[in-house]
Design an enzyme around this catalytic site. Structure first.
Site, mmCIF file in Angstrom:
data_model
loop_
_atom_site.group_PDB
_atom_site.id
_atom_site.type_symbol
_atom_site.label_atom_id
_atom_site.label_comp_id
_atom_site.label_asym_id
_atom_site.label_seq_id
_atom_site.Cartn_x
_atom_site.Cartn_y
_atom_site.Cartn_z
ATOM 1 N N LYS A 36 56.340 43.936 27.372
ATOM 2 C CA LYS A 36 55.244 44.052 26.390
ATOM 3 C C LYS A 36 55.104 45.523 26.028
ATOM 4 O O LYS A 36 54.859 46.359 26.895
ATOM 5 C CB LYS A 36 53.939 43.520 27.010
ATOM 6 N N ASP A 81 46.122 49.083 22.586
ATOM 7 C CA ASP A 81 45.463 47.786 22.427
ATOM 8 C C ASP A 81 43.962 47.992 22.250
ATOM 9 O O ASP A 81 43.218 48.110 23.225
ATOM 10 C CB ASP A 81 45.746 46.914 23.668
ATOM 11 N N LYS A 124 37.647 45.680 21.694
ATOM 12 C CA LYS A 124 37.246 45.813 23.102
ATOM 13 C C LYS A 124 35.983 46.657 23.201
ATOM 14 O O LYS A 124 35.809 47.577 22.394
ATOM 15 C CB LYS A 124 38.353 46.535 23.893
ATOM 16 N N GLU A 140 46.909 39.626 22.510
ATOM 17 C CA GLU A 140 48.037 39.942 21.627
ATOM 18 C C GLU A 140 49.368 40.029 22.380
ATOM 19 O O GLU A 140 50.424 39.810 21.801
ATOM 20 C CB GLU A 140 47.771 41.255 20.870
ATOM 21 N N ARG A 153 50.737 38.171 24.723
ATOM 22 C CA ARG A 153 51.496 36.916 24.802
ATOM 23 C C ARG A 153 52.132 36.578 23.457
ATOM 24 O O ARG A 153 53.171 35.931 23.398
ATOM 25 C CB ARG A 153 50.593 35.790 25.310
HETATM 26 N N1 BES Z 1 46.015 44.513 27.563
HETATM 27 C C1 BES Z 1 45.020 43.601 27.883
HETATM 28 C C2 BES Z 1 44.934 43.260 29.358
HETATM 29 C C3 BES Z 1 44.608 44.386 30.315
HETATM 30 C C4 BES Z 1 43.328 44.588 30.749
HETATM 31 C C5 BES Z 1 45.604 45.173 30.833
HETATM 32 C C6 BES Z 1 43.049 45.595 31.659
HETATM 33 C C7 BES Z 1 45.336 46.177 31.742
HETATM 34 C C8 BES Z 1 44.057 46.389 32.164
HETATM 35 C C9 BES Z 1 45.253 42.277 27.129
HETATM 36 O O1 BES Z 1 45.871 42.387 25.896
HETATM 37 C C10 BES Z 1 43.932 41.636 26.886
HETATM 38 O O2 BES Z 1 43.131 42.236 26.229
HETATM 39 N N2 BES Z 1 43.753 40.437 27.418
HETATM 40 C C11 BES Z 1 42.537 39.721 27.268
HETATM 41 C C12 BES Z 1 42.882 38.275 27.083
HETATM 42 C C13 BES Z 1 41.714 37.413 26.661
HETATM 43 C C14 BES Z 1 41.218 37.818 25.300
HETATM 44 C C15 BES Z 1 42.146 35.977 26.674
HETATM 45 C C16 BES Z 1 41.705 39.943 28.531
HETATM 46 O O3 BES Z 1 42.264 40.111 29.604
HETATM 47 O O4 BES Z 1 40.490 40.001 28.416
HETATM 48 ZN ZN ZN Z 2 47.100 44.078 25.665
HETATM 49 ZN ZN ZN Z 3 44.498 42.737 24.308
#
Ligand code: BES
Ligand code: ZN
Ligand code: ZN
Length: 479
Positions: free
Chosen positions: A248, A253, A260, A332, A334
Site C-alpha cells: 500500500k 491519507d 480524519k 482507501e 483496500r
Molecule cells: N491508513 C489508515 C489506517 C491507519 C490508522 C494506519 C492508524 C496507521 C495508523 C486507513 O486508511 C484508514 O483510515 N482506515 C480506516 C478504515 C475505516 C474507515 C473502515 C480506519 O482504520 O479507521
Molecule cells: Zn490509509
Molecule cells: Zn484511510
C-alpha cells in the site's frame, strides 16, 4: 558543483551512515574506545577504567539463561541506544558477552541478528534538523574481539546490509507527505535499485487507466498528485514461479471527504510504509543475491478531499470487474490494493503477500507490538509466526472465517469498502482483500500496529521499516 548535486551528496551522507563493524583478536587500546560488558545485575553504569577507557556495563540480571531470542534483539538495540545517549562513538565488545549457548544460535545467525539490530538502533531521522555543534549522537564503530570470529564475518556483513536497507526504507516512510508523493516514490525506487538486477517499470496515469484500475484511480482522483503503479522484478531463482509482494503506497491519507480528525492525520505520511517495505525488500533481495524470483507491486496514490474527490456512495469498478461501493473514503488502502492484487495474477505467483497500514482497528486488536496477519492457509499462518519470532518482526493472526464475507456484501454493488457492523474492522479489511486474492496462495499483513516505534523497541522515533526482516527470511526459506 550544481546545488542539486550538492544536496544529493548531503542526502546520501546523512542517510547512509553505517556502523563500521570490525573483528579483532585483541581488545583495542585506544582510550577513546568504550568497552561494553554485560553484567549479572540489573544496573546500567558507565565506569572509568584504569586504562583510561570507559566501560559501559549493562545489567542483564543474574541468570543468563533467561535471555531469549527476543531479549537478545532488544539487548543489541539497547546497547547502541545507551551508547548514543552517552555520546560513546566507538565501542568494543568481547564476544563471550554476546554468546548464549542455550539459544543454540549458529555464529552466522547470531552475528546477523546483532549487526542488523545495531544498525536499526543507530538510526535517527535527523535530516530535517539543524545539527548541534558536536553533531548528532552516532555510533561510528563496533569492534568485536574473541575467538572464532571468522565464522561471524558473513553474518555481520549480511546483518549490516539488512539494517542499512531497512533504515533507507525508514527514511522514505519518515519523509513528509508534501515531498514523498507517488511520483517521488517511483523515482526513489529507480534510485534504490540502480546498478542492480532489479527491473523497474513505472505506470503513470494513462497506463493505469489503460489497465482499468478503477479502484486505484478512484482514490487518486481527489489529489493534484497523479497515481503511480510501481512494478519491480528480480529473477534470482531460475524458472520458478515468483513470490509477489504487494504494498500500500498511500503517500498521504487525509481520509478524503470522510476527513480524519486532526490528531489522527499527522502521521499519515507513513501510510506508504507497505510500499516502502516492498520496494526495499526487493532491492535487498537483489543486493544479497537471494536465489529466488520476486515481484514487487506498489499502488501509490494520495488520498485527498477536493471538488474532484471520489465520494461516499460512489461505485468504483475495479480492474477485476468487481464493483465496490465506497462507504467511507478513508478505507482507501483496500481499494488501491484490490487492483494490485488483481494485477498480481498475471505472474501466476506461488505466493502473494500484501503489506499495508490498513486499519486503526489492528492497533485496538493487538496493540503496538505485532502486525496482524490473515490468511485462509493455516500452514502459511504458522510459517509467518515462526518467521516473525526468528526475524523480530512479530505477527499475530486474526480469523478470515466465511461468516465475515456477508459483512462486506454490497446492496447496489458487489462489495463495500467497510464492514456492515462496527466490529472486527481489521477482519473486514482482510476479507475485502481476499475477494481479489482467491486465485493464488495469499496472506495479508496489516502493519498499522508497527508503522511507528513504541516504548521499549529501542528504536528512534518514527517508522520501523517492519516487516522487511520477516519478508527477507520468507524469500530465503519459502519452498
Ligand atoms: N491508513 C489508515 C489506517 C491507519 C490508522 C494506519 C492508524 C496507521 C495508523 C486507513 O486508511 C484508514 O483510515 N482506515 C480506516 C478504515 C475505516 C474507515 C473502515 C480506519 O482504520 O479507521
Ligand atoms: Zn490509509
Ligand atoms: Zn484511510
Amino acid at each position: 558543483m550544481r546545488p542539486n548535486i550538492l544536496l544529493c551528496i548531503l542526502y546520501l551522507y546523512l542517510t547512509i551512515r553505517m556502523v563500521r563493524i570490525i573483528t579483532s583478536s585483541q581488545l583495542p587500546k585506544d582510550k577513546k574506545i568504550c568497552l561494553v560488558t554485560l553484567t549479572a545485575n540489573n544496573e546500567t553504569v558507565v565506569q572509568l577504567l584504569k586504562t583510561g577507557q570507559k566501560n559501559l556495563c549493562i545489567g542483564i540480571g543474574p541468570d543468563r539463561k533467561k535471555i531469549t531470542r527476543r531479549k537478545l534483539i532488544s539487548l543489541a538495540r539497547k546497547m547502541v541506544r545507551l551508547a548514543k545517549s552517552h555520546r560513546l562513538e566507538r565501542l568494543t565488545v568481547e564476544t563471550h558477552n554476546l554468546i548464549f549457548p542455550h539459544l543454540k544460535m549458529l555464529p552466522m545467525d547470531l552475528a546477523e541478528v546483532l549487526a542488523t539490530n545495531w544498525e536499526l538502533a543507530n538510526f535517527d531521522f535527523n535530516q530535517y534538523k539543524t545539527p548541534p555543534k558536536e553533531g548528532f549522537p552516532n555510533v561510528e564503530e563496533i569492534t568485536l574481539t574473541g575467538d572464532g570470529l571468522s565464522e561471524w564475518k558473513k553474518g555481520l556483513e549480511k546483518g549490516s546490509m539488512t539494517g542499512d536497507y531497512i533504515n533507507r526504507c525508514r527514511v522514505l516512510c519518515n519523509i513528509p507527505g508534501g515531498e514523498m508523493t507517488p511520483d517521488r516514490m517511483a523515482k526513489d525506487t529507480i534510485k534504490v535499485v540502480a546498478k542492480s538486477k532489479v527491473k523497474v517499470h513505472i505506470m503513470g496515469q494513462k497506463e493505469i487507466e489503460k489497465n482499468k484500475m478503477g479502484a486505484l484511480l478512484g482514490v487518486a482522483r481527489g489529489s493534484v498528485e497523479e497515481p503511480r503503479f510501481i512494478v519491480m522484478e528480480y529473477r534470482g531463482g531460475g524458472k520458478e514461479k515468483p513470490i509477489v509482494l504487494v504494498g500500500k503506497g498511500i503517500t498521504f491519507d487525509s481520509g478524503g471527504l470522510n476527513i480524519k480528525p486532526g490528531d489522527h492525520m499527522h502521521s499519515m505520511h507513513m501510510d506508504m510504509t507497505g510500499g516502502a517495505v516492498v520496494i526495499h525488500t526487493v532491492a535487498l533481495a537483489a543486493k544479497l543475491g537471494l536465489k529466488c524470483n520476486v515481484v514487487g507491486l506498489v499502488a501509490a496514490a494520495e488520498n485527498m478531499p477536493s471538488g474532484n474527490s471520489y465520494r461516499p456512495g460512489d461505485i468504483l469498478t475495479s480492474m477485476s470487474g468487481t464493483t465496490i461501493e465506497v462507504m467511507n473514503t478513508d478505507a482507501e488502502g483496500r481499494l488501491v490494493l484490490a487492483d494490485a492484487l488483481t494485477y498480481a495474477k498475471k505472474y501466476q505467483p506461488r505466493l502473494v503477500v500484501d503489506v499495508a497500514t490498513l486499519t486503526g482497528a489492528a492497533l485496538v486488536a493487538v496493540g503496538m507490538r505485532a502486525s496482524v496477519i490473515m490468511t485462509k492457509d493455516e500452514k502459511l499462518q504458522n510459517l509467518f509466526m515462526e518467521l516473525g519470532e526468528k526475524s523480530g518482526d512479530y505477527v499475530w493472526p486474526l480469523p478470515l472465517w466465511e461468516e465475515f464475507e456477508d459483512e462486506i456484501k454490497g446492496t447496489f454493488s458487489d462489495i463495500i469498502n467497510t464492514g456492515k457492523t462496527r466490529w472486527a474492522g481489521t477482519v473486514h479489511g482482510g476479507m475485502f482483500l481476499y475477494q481479489f486474492a482467491k486465485e493464488y496462495p495469499w496472506i495479508h499483513m496489516d502493519i498499522a500496529p508497527r508503522m511507528t516505534s513504541t516504548e521499549g523497541d529501542y528504536l528512534g522515533k518514527g517508522a520501523t521499516g517492519e516487516p522487511m526482516r520477516l519478508l527477507i527470511k520468507l524469500l530465503e526459506e519459502y519452498k
